[in-house]
Scaffold this motif. Sequence first.
Motif, mmCIF file in Angstrom:
data_model
loop_
_atom_site.group_PDB
_atom_site.id
_atom_site.type_symbol
_atom_site.label_atom_id
_atom_site.label_comp_id
_atom_site.label_asym_id
_atom_site.label_seq_id
_atom_site.Cartn_x
_atom_site.Cartn_y
_atom_site.Cartn_z
ATOM 1 N N ARG A 1 0.682 -1.237 0.183
ATOM 2 C CA ARG A 1 0.012 -0.083 -0.140
ATOM 3 C C ARG A 1 0.960 1.228 -0.005
ATOM 4 N NH1 ARG A 1 -4.789 1.283 4.424
ATOM 5 N NH2 ARG A 1 -5.877 2.911 3.261
ATOM 6 N N VAL A 2 0.509 2.257 -1.072
ATOM 7 C CA VAL A 2 1.327 3.350 -0.892
ATOM 8 C C VAL A 2 0.289 4.534 -0.888
ATOM 9 C CG1 VAL A 2 2.888 4.874 -2.602
ATOM 10 C CG2 VAL A 2 3.026 2.438 -2.357
ATOM 11 N N ILE A 3 0.561 5.568 -0.316
ATOM 12 C CA ILE A 3 -0.128 6.669 0.065
ATOM 13 C C ILE A 3 0.386 8.006 -0.380
ATOM 14 C CG2 ILE A 3 -1.535 8.117 1.619
ATOM 15 C CD1 ILE A 3 -2.037 5.361 3.233
ATOM 16 N N ARG A 4 0.111 9.053 -0.939
ATOM 17 C CA ARG A 4 0.649 10.403 -1.269
ATOM 18 C C ARG A 4 -0.367 11.121 -1.406
ATOM 19 N NH1 ARG A 4 2.607 10.038 -7.660
ATOM 20 N NH2 ARG A 4 0.703 9.181 -8.360
ATOM 21 N N PHE A 5 0.160 12.589 -1.044
ATOM 22 C CA PHE A 5 -1.076 13.757 -0.968
ATOM 23 C C PHE A 5 -0.437 14.905 -1.312
ATOM 24 C CE2 PHE A 5 0.504 14.108 3.082
ATOM 25 C CZ PHE A 5 0.286 15.286 3.630
ATOM 26 N N ASP A 6 -1.082 15.955 -1.861
ATOM 27 C CA ASP A 6 -0.622 17.250 -2.034
ATOM 28 C C ASP A 6 -0.955 18.020 -0.675
ATOM 29 O OD1 ASP A 6 -0.127 16.830 -4.678
ATOM 30 O OD2 ASP A 6 -1.824 17.687 -5.394
ATOM 31 N N LEU A 7 0.253 18.668 -0.230
ATOM 32 C CA LEU A 7 0.073 19.491 0.894
ATOM 33 C C LEU A 7 -0.910 20.572 0.625
ATOM 34 C CD1 LEU A 7 3.928 19.712 1.761
ATOM 35 C CD2 LEU A 7 2.442 18.229 2.909
ATOM 36 N N ARG A 8 -1.305 21.070 1.899
ATOM 37 C CA ARG A 8 -2.438 22.260 1.579
ATOM 38 C C ARG A 8 -1.615 23.429 0.804
ATOM 39 N NH1 ARG A 8 -5.516 24.077 5.980
ATOM 40 N NH2 ARG A 8 -5.569 22.160 6.978
ATOM 41 N N GLY A 9 -2.393 23.992 -0.022
ATOM 42 C CA GLY A 9 -1.903 24.894 -1.004
ATOM 43 C C GLY A 9 -0.908 24.570 -2.116
ATOM 44 N N HIS A 10 -0.713 23.192 -2.144
ATOM 45 C CA HIS A 10 -0.170 22.666 -3.301
ATOM 46 C C HIS A 10 -0.967 21.802 -4.251
ATOM 47 C CE1 HIS A 10 3.144 23.839 -0.350
ATOM 48 N NE2 HIS A 10 3.948 23.981 -0.936
ATOM 49 N N GLY A 11 -0.197 21.681 -5.494
ATOM 50 C CA GLY A 11 -1.003 20.647 -6.478
ATOM 51 C C GLY A 11 -2.487 21.130 -6.518
ATOM 52 N N GLU A 12 -3.132 19.742 -6.201
ATOM 53 C CA GLU A 12 -4.640 19.963 -6.285
ATOM 54 C C GLU A 12 -5.421 20.085 -4.971
ATOM 55 O OE1 GLU A 12 -6.076 17.196 -9.788
ATOM 56 O OE2 GLU A 12 -4.362 16.308 -9.003
ATOM 57 N N SER A 13 -4.709 20.416 -4.045
ATOM 58 C CA SER A 13 -5.060 20.842 -2.636
ATOM 59 C C SER A 13 -5.531 22.135 -2.330
ATOM 60 C CB SER A 13 -4.258 20.110 -1.480
ATOM 61 O OG SER A 13 -4.123 18.830 -1.476
ATOM 62 N N GLY A 14 -6.239 22.533 -1.775
ATOM 63 C CA GLY A 14 -6.684 23.822 -1.442
ATOM 64 C C GLY A 14 -6.109 24.235 -0.218
ATOM 65 N N GLY A 15 -6.613 25.411 0.267
ATOM 66 C CA GLY A 15 -5.936 25.734 1.582
ATOM 67 C C GLY A 15 -4.841 26.786 1.685
ATOM 68 N N PRO B 1 0.482 28.962 -4.731
ATOM 69 C CA PRO B 1 0.122 30.500 -4.521
ATOM 70 C C PRO B 1 1.393 31.356 -3.654
ATOM 71 C CG PRO B 1 -1.895 29.266 -3.888
ATOM 72 C CD PRO B 1 -0.542 28.561 -4.143
ATOM 73 N N ARG B 2 1.696 32.398 -4.143
ATOM 74 C CA ARG B 2 2.712 33.219 -3.328
ATOM 75 C C ARG B 2 2.612 33.355 -1.897
ATOM 76 N NH1 ARG B 2 5.878 38.164 -5.150
ATOM 77 N NH2 ARG B 2 4.476 38.193 -7.257
ATOM 78 N N GLU B 3 1.472 33.339 -1.432
ATOM 79 C CA GLU B 3 1.124 33.447 -0.100
ATOM 80 C C GLU B 3 1.631 32.222 0.710
ATOM 81 O OE1 GLU B 3 -2.412 33.168 3.459
ATOM 82 O OE2 GLU B 3 -2.722 33.532 1.405
ATOM 83 N N VAL B 4 1.557 31.139 0.156
ATOM 84 C CA VAL B 4 1.699 29.740 0.625
ATOM 85 C C VAL B 4 3.178 29.539 0.570
ATOM 86 C CG1 VAL B 4 1.723 27.101 0.215
ATOM 87 C CG2 VAL B 4 -0.396 28.594 -0.141
ATOM 88 N N VAL B 5 3.966 30.088 -0.528
ATOM 89 C CA VAL B 5 5.255 29.957 -0.783
ATOM 90 C C VAL B 5 5.918 30.939 0.459
ATOM 91 C CG1 VAL B 5 7.293 30.671 -2.357
ATOM 92 C CG2 VAL B 5 5.497 29.590 -3.163
ATOM 93 N N ARG B 6 5.701 32.013 0.473
ATOM 94 C CA ARG B 6 6.329 32.804 1.383
ATOM 95 C C ARG B 6 6.113 32.338 2.846
ATOM 96 N NH1 ARG B 6 9.142 37.066 0.452
ATOM 97 N NH2 ARG B 6 8.815 37.726 2.640
ATOM 98 N N THR B 7 4.789 32.070 3.366
ATOM 99 C CA THR B 7 4.518 31.430 4.755
ATOM 100 C C THR B 7 5.413 30.390 5.103
ATOM 101 O OG1 THR B 7 2.320 32.522 4.526
ATOM 102 C CG2 THR B 7 2.869 30.903 6.175
ATOM 103 N N LEU B 8 5.319 29.189 4.230
ATOM 104 C CA LEU B 8 5.919 28.042 4.427
ATOM 105 C C LEU B 8 7.560 28.014 4.338
ATOM 106 C CD1 LEU B 8 3.969 25.316 2.751
ATOM 107 C CD2 LEU B 8 4.046 26.051 5.210
ATOM 108 N N TYR B 9 8.252 29.246 3.702
ATOM 109 C CA TYR B 9 9.645 29.467 3.732
ATOM 110 C C TYR B 9 9.728 29.813 5.276
ATOM 111 C CZ TYR B 9 13.746 32.126 3.519
ATOM 112 O OH TYR B 9 15.252 32.562 3.833
#
Length: 260
Positions: free
Chosen positions: A51-65, A175-183
């Motif tokens: 079994r293998v699980i992967r996901f898009d972190l919030r604000g990345h890829g196809e995930s919202g938030g 999104p720019r906000e996600v990029v800067r906040t997670l930096y």
Amino acid sequence: MPQLEVDGAALTYDDEGPRDGDGVPLVFVHGWMANRHRWDHQVEHFAERRRVIRFDLRGHGESGGAGVKTVGELARDLLALLDHLGVERFVPVGHSMGGMIAQTVALSHPERVERMVLVGSIGRMTYSRGRGLLMGASTLVPFKLFVAANIQRAFAPGYPSEEIRAYVEASADTPREVVRTLYGAMRAFDVLDRVGQIQAPTLMIHGYYDIQLPVRQMLRMAKAYPDATVRILDAGHELPVEKPAELTAAIDAFVSVRSA
């Protein structure tokens, strides 16, 4: 793709492979400005038998938030997803910021982590002056130019420029906000003085030419781990796509070892 609503964010994920396969599930966690498809080669390989699980972190890829402030909040997203899927014990495989998320889970919920794989990741952020200047310029230059500067330096010299451009395009969707906040979240991340508490056997794989998170920083961390195996590959920071077959083989050999 299936999604799970977690604290106002719809997290997109993949859950593949046999439920009664070999070993506990592998959970792949991507890094900053990336998405779950960084792991395509690894998922295709492992989903044949476990079994293998992967996901898009919030604000990345196809995930919202958006609005996440700390690596710990991203770790809670991961645990919420695994609780939803009924996964108790697992092997986190984290790249870069994803490795920070994996270490956070290993420290807060050690009973859930059987083994751990850290790909191009470290326990304490130490940025060069050049990287700091690059981030400072992020509000002064077009966002895509800033993204391109970060992504291009993540690959080892000689990596095909047309492929790098494709990763720039994908990363610029964050999104720019996600990029800067997670930096900021990564700059605040520091578990170096606590990693000696992590008892789970850990594989640390790093690129020799990684200038984003230099190999010397990983080696400093490795010395503090009770049970660490280190592999250095001829690559930059983007190991999952620069050296997919070598990375997959190293992970496979590590997770195939039966725990005592």
